[in-house]
Design a protein around this motif. Sequence first.
Motif, PDB file in Angstrom:
ATOM      1  N   ILE A  87       1.123  -1.215   0.438  1.00 57.14           N
ATOM      2  CA  ILE A  87       0.253  -0.091   0.103  1.00 57.14           C
ATOM      3  C   ILE A  87       1.069   1.628  -0.151  1.00 57.14           C
ATOM      4  O   ILE A  87       0.312   2.218  -0.429  1.00 57.14           O
ATOM      5  N   LEU A  88       2.484   0.654   1.028  1.00 52.19           N
ATOM      6  CA  LEU A  88       2.810   2.243   1.382  1.00 52.19           C
ATOM      7  C   LEU A  88       3.325   2.691  -0.641  1.00 52.19           C
ATOM      8  O   LEU A  88       3.854   3.969  -0.951  1.00 52.19           O
ATOM      9  N   ARG A  89       3.622   1.887  -1.465  1.00 52.89           N
ATOM     10  CA  ARG A  89       5.024   1.978  -2.618  1.00 52.89           C
ATOM     11  C   ARG A  89       3.595   2.284  -3.635  1.00 52.89           C
ATOM     12  O   ARG A  89       4.168   2.724  -4.869  1.00 52.89           O
ATOM     13  N   ILE A  90       2.131   1.964  -3.776  1.00 53.01           N
ATOM     14  CA  ILE A  90       0.787   2.277  -4.206  1.00 53.01           C
ATOM     15  C   ILE A  90       1.283   4.188  -3.272  1.00 53.01           C
ATOM     16  O   ILE A  90       1.921   5.008  -4.864  1.00 53.01           O
ATOM     17  N   ILE A  91       1.241   4.777  -2.447  1.00 53.05           N
ATOM     18  CA  ILE A  91       0.900   5.795  -2.272  1.00 53.05           C
ATOM     19  C   ILE A  91       2.282   7.307  -2.755  1.00 53.05           C
ATOM     20  O   ILE A  91       2.155   8.271  -3.675  1.00 53.05           O
ATOM     21  N   ASN A  92       3.095   5.936  -2.831  1.00 55.63           N
ATOM     22  CA  ASN A  92       4.553   6.765  -3.158  1.00 55.63           C
ATOM     23  C   ASN A  92       4.871   6.846  -4.971  1.00 55.63           C
ATOM     24  O   ASN A  92       5.407   7.159  -5.639  1.00 55.63           O
ATOM     25  N   SER A  93       4.396   5.639  -5.400  1.00 60.81           N
ATOM     26  CA  SER A  93       3.036   6.002  -7.539  1.00 60.81           C
ATOM     27  C   SER A  93       3.163   7.371  -7.520  1.00 60.81           C
ATOM     28  O   SER A  93       2.652   7.948  -8.227  1.00 60.81           O
ATOM     29  N   TRP A  94       1.882   7.960  -6.354  1.00 60.67           N
ATOM     30  CA  TRP A  94       1.147   9.164  -6.378  1.00 60.67           C
ATOM     31  C   TRP A  94       2.121  10.213  -6.424  1.00 60.67           C
ATOM     32  O   TRP A  94       1.481  10.778  -6.080  1.00 60.67           O
ATOM     33  N   GLY A  95       3.732   9.976  -5.906  1.00 67.49           N
ATOM     34  CA  GLY A  95       4.224  10.958  -5.372  1.00 67.49           C
ATOM     35  C   GLY A  95       4.847  11.357  -4.680  1.00 67.49           C
ATOM     36  O   GLY A  95       5.263  12.254  -3.564  1.00 67.49           O
ATOM     37  N   ALA A  96       4.470  10.590  -3.575  1.00 66.32           N
ATOM     38  CA  ALA A  96       4.862  10.623  -2.404  1.00 66.32           C
ATOM     39  C   ALA A  96       5.861  10.069  -1.827  1.00 66.32           C
ATOM     40  O   ALA A  96       6.991   9.007  -3.123  1.00 66.32           O
ATOM     41  N   ASN A  97       6.982  10.523  -0.903  1.00 64.52           N
ATOM     42  CA  ASN A  97       8.092   9.676  -0.561  1.00 64.52           C
ATOM     43  C   ASN A  97       8.179   9.498   0.526  1.00 64.52           C
ATOM     44  O   ASN A  97       8.693   9.655   1.668  1.00 64.52           O
ATOM     45  N   ILE A  98       7.732   7.965   0.736  1.00 58.70           N
ATOM     46  CA  ILE A  98       8.006   6.879   2.391  1.00 58.70           C
ATOM     47  C   ILE A  98       8.933   5.821   1.455  1.00 58.70           C
ATOM     48  O   ILE A  98       8.486   5.371   0.847  1.00 58.70           O
ATOM     49  N   ASP A  99       9.762   5.584   2.987  1.00 54.95           N
ATOM     50  CA  ASP A  99      10.432   5.053   2.767  1.00 54.95           C
ATOM     51  C   ASP A  99       9.846   3.190   3.865  1.00 54.95           C
ATOM     52  O   ASP A  99      10.285   3.575   4.668  1.00 54.95           O
ATOM     53  N   VAL A 100       9.644   2.157   2.651  1.00 56.51           N
ATOM     54  CA  VAL A 100       9.164   1.449   3.469  1.00 56.51           C
ATOM     55  C   VAL A 100      10.260   0.928   3.808  1.00 56.51           C
ATOM     56  O   VAL A 100       9.829   0.271   5.893  1.00 56.51           O
ATOM     57  N   ASN A 101      11.707   1.391   4.278  1.00 56.24           N
ATOM     58  CA  ASN A 101      12.683  -0.157   4.747  1.00 56.24           C
ATOM     59  C   ASN A 101      12.793   0.130   5.905  1.00 56.24           C
ATOM     60  O   ASN A 101      13.678  -0.629   7.123  1.00 56.24           O
ATOM     61  N   ILE A 102      12.627   1.824   6.705  1.00 57.26           N
ATOM     62  CA  ILE A 102      12.304   2.084   7.292  1.00 57.26           C
ATOM     63  C   ILE A 102      11.877   1.483   8.685  1.00 57.26           C
ATOM     64  O   ILE A 102      12.064   2.277   9.270  1.00 57.26           O
ATOM     65  N   ILE A 103      10.618   1.359   8.326  1.00 56.20           N
ATOM     66  CA  ILE A 103       9.344   0.709   8.591  1.00 56.20           C
ATOM     67  C   ILE A 103       9.741  -0.596   9.831  1.00 56.20           C
ATOM     68  O   ILE A 103      10.134  -1.234   9.316  1.00 56.20           O
ATOM     69  N   PRO A 104       9.892  -0.340  11.392  1.00 52.56           N
ATOM     70  CA  PRO A 104      10.582  -1.630  12.118  1.00 52.56           C
ATOM     71  C   PRO A 104       9.038  -2.920  11.991  1.00 52.56           C
ATOM     72  O   PRO A 104       7.816  -2.327  11.957  1.00 52.56           O
ATOM     73  N   LYS A 105       9.740  -4.050  12.297  1.00 52.73           N
ATOM     74  CA  LYS A 105       9.111  -4.980  11.849  1.00 52.73           C
ATOM     75  C   LYS A 105       8.094  -4.887  11.905  1.00 52.73           C
ATOM     76  O   LYS A 105       7.055  -5.643  12.255  1.00 52.73           O
ATOM     77  N   ILE A 106       8.205  -4.722  13.820  1.00 47.96           N
ATOM     78  CA  ILE A 106       7.497  -4.602  15.243  1.00 47.96           C
ATOM     79  C   ILE A 106       6.713  -4.183  14.719  1.00 47.96           C
ATOM     80  O   ILE A 106       5.195  -4.326  15.800  1.00 47.96           O
ATOM     81  N   VAL A 107       6.068  -2.438  13.825  1.00 48.97           N
ATOM     82  CA  VAL A 107       4.750  -2.260  13.882  1.00 48.97           C
ATOM     83  C   VAL A 107       3.440  -2.952  12.597  1.00 48.97           C
ATOM     84  O   VAL A 107       2.847  -3.125  13.093  1.00 48.97           O
ATOM     85  N   TYR A 108       4.477  -4.010  12.288  1.00 48.29           N
ATOM     86  CA  TYR A 108       3.438  -4.623  11.164  1.00 48.29           C
ATOM     87  C   TYR A 108       2.471  -5.726  12.110  1.00 48.29           C
ATOM     88  O   TYR A 108       1.245  -6.161  12.110  1.00 48.29           O
ATOM     89  N   ALA A 109       3.346  -6.390  13.189  1.00 51.27           N
ATOM     90  CA  ALA A 109       2.819  -6.928  14.243  1.00 51.27           C
ATOM     91  C   ALA A 109       2.408  -6.721  14.624  1.00 51.27           C
ATOM     92  O   ALA A 109       1.032  -7.705  15.058  1.00 51.27           O
ATOM     93  N   PHE A 110       1.983  -5.494  15.558  1.00 55.28           N
ATOM     94  CA  PHE A 110       1.414  -4.909  16.976  1.00 55.28           C
ATOM     95  C   PHE A 110       0.120  -4.412  15.754  1.00 55.28           C
ATOM     96  O   PHE A 110      -1.142  -4.487  16.337  1.00 55.28           O
ATOM     97  N   ILE A 111       0.326  -3.417  14.911  1.00 58.93           N
ATOM     98  CA  ILE A 111      -0.696  -3.376  13.696  1.00 58.93           C
ATOM     99  C   ILE A 111      -2.475  -4.590  14.287  1.00 58.93           C
ATOM    100  O   ILE A 111      -3.088  -4.560  13.810  1.00 58.93           O
ATOM    101  N   SER A 112      -1.545  -5.384  13.572  1.00 61.31           N
ATOM    102  CA  SER A 112      -2.022  -6.719  12.882  1.00 61.31           C
ATOM    103  C   SER A 112      -2.517  -7.501  14.478  1.00 61.31           C
ATOM    104  O   SER A 112      -4.016  -7.917  14.085  1.00 61.31           O
ATOM    105  N   LEU A 113      -1.949  -7.987  15.434  1.00 62.47           N
ATOM    106  CA  LEU A 113      -2.109  -8.583  16.694  1.00 62.47           C
ATOM    107  C   LEU A 113      -3.423  -7.974  17.517  1.00 62.47           C
ATOM    108  O   LEU A 113      -4.089  -7.909  17.677  1.00 62.47           O
ATOM    109  N   GLY A 114      -2.869  -6.092  17.077  1.00 66.84           N
ATOM    110  CA  GLY A 114      -4.285  -5.009  17.259  1.00 66.84           C
ATOM    111  C   GLY A 114      -5.635  -5.401  16.997  1.00 66.84           C
ATOM    112  O   GLY A 114      -6.594  -5.454  17.546  1.00 66.84           O
ATOM    113  N   LEU A 115      -5.521  -5.736  15.916  1.00 65.96           N
ATOM    114  CA  LEU A 115      -6.975  -5.349  14.950  1.00 65.96           C
ATOM    115  C   LEU A 115      -7.621  -6.383  15.241  1.00 65.96           C
ATOM    116  O   LEU A 115      -8.994  -6.505  15.114  1.00 65.96           O
TER     117      LEU A 115
END
Length: 244
Positions: A87-115
């Motif tokens: 999703i972030l890469r799609i947003i980047n294709s619209w002109g944003a500049n988000i570095d996906v690689n700097i997002i800690p892996k724990i972010v994906y885990a606690f978002i998923s577990l929390g949801l």
Amino acid sequence: MSTNFSDYFSIELMWSRFPDLIKKIPITLELAALSFLVSLVIGLLIAVARYKKIKILNGIATSFLSVVRGTPMLIQLYVAYYGIPAILRIINSWGANIDVNIIPKIVYAFISLGLYQSAFTSETIRAALESVSAGEIEAAYAMGMNYGQILKRIIIPEALENALPGLDNSVIGLIKGTSLASTCGIIEITYQNQILAGRDYRYLEGYVALAIIYWLITIILERIFKIVEKRTKIPERPKPIKPI
């Protein structure tokens, strides 16, 4: 050829696993705490939307609960781990500049577990809100209280008392659910055991040590929640006023 019990299970090896496993407990607890906060916030919003029967939000919340409760937690972890960067890469294709690689892996885990956990937390909170007697609320209005006072003095105290046992189960479930976070590359206690066992191929001792650690954490959490429940319990009878 004689065999010894230690050929299948070594108590000494099991105890030797504990120091390396204990080092990763803070990561497990941090992941569970962050996930619980996410589940509490989202669960509260869903519970209020369903409790108040807000048409559009109630429909969205019902659909969300159906999807989350109808799919395994492991699948949701994979979807978060691969889906959020996509999703972030799609947003980047619209002109944003988000570095996906700097997002800690724990972010994906606690978002998923929390949801995932929010679907169950919301039902706990909704049931607690609905357990508050309508008669008490009407009596409070009759006494001249406004909604803010009723919320503070009646609804929240009673709902909190009724919700605590369910929230206790949510926290314990998240503690055990963190064992799946290894799918996101997070080295918590379960993944740490797999690393250690990969050196000598003795998995049983490590898993028994893990079971003991999870069991002890669960006991401690249960004791903490028991204390909180006693502190927040509404007395059945008010304390008598001592005469002057």
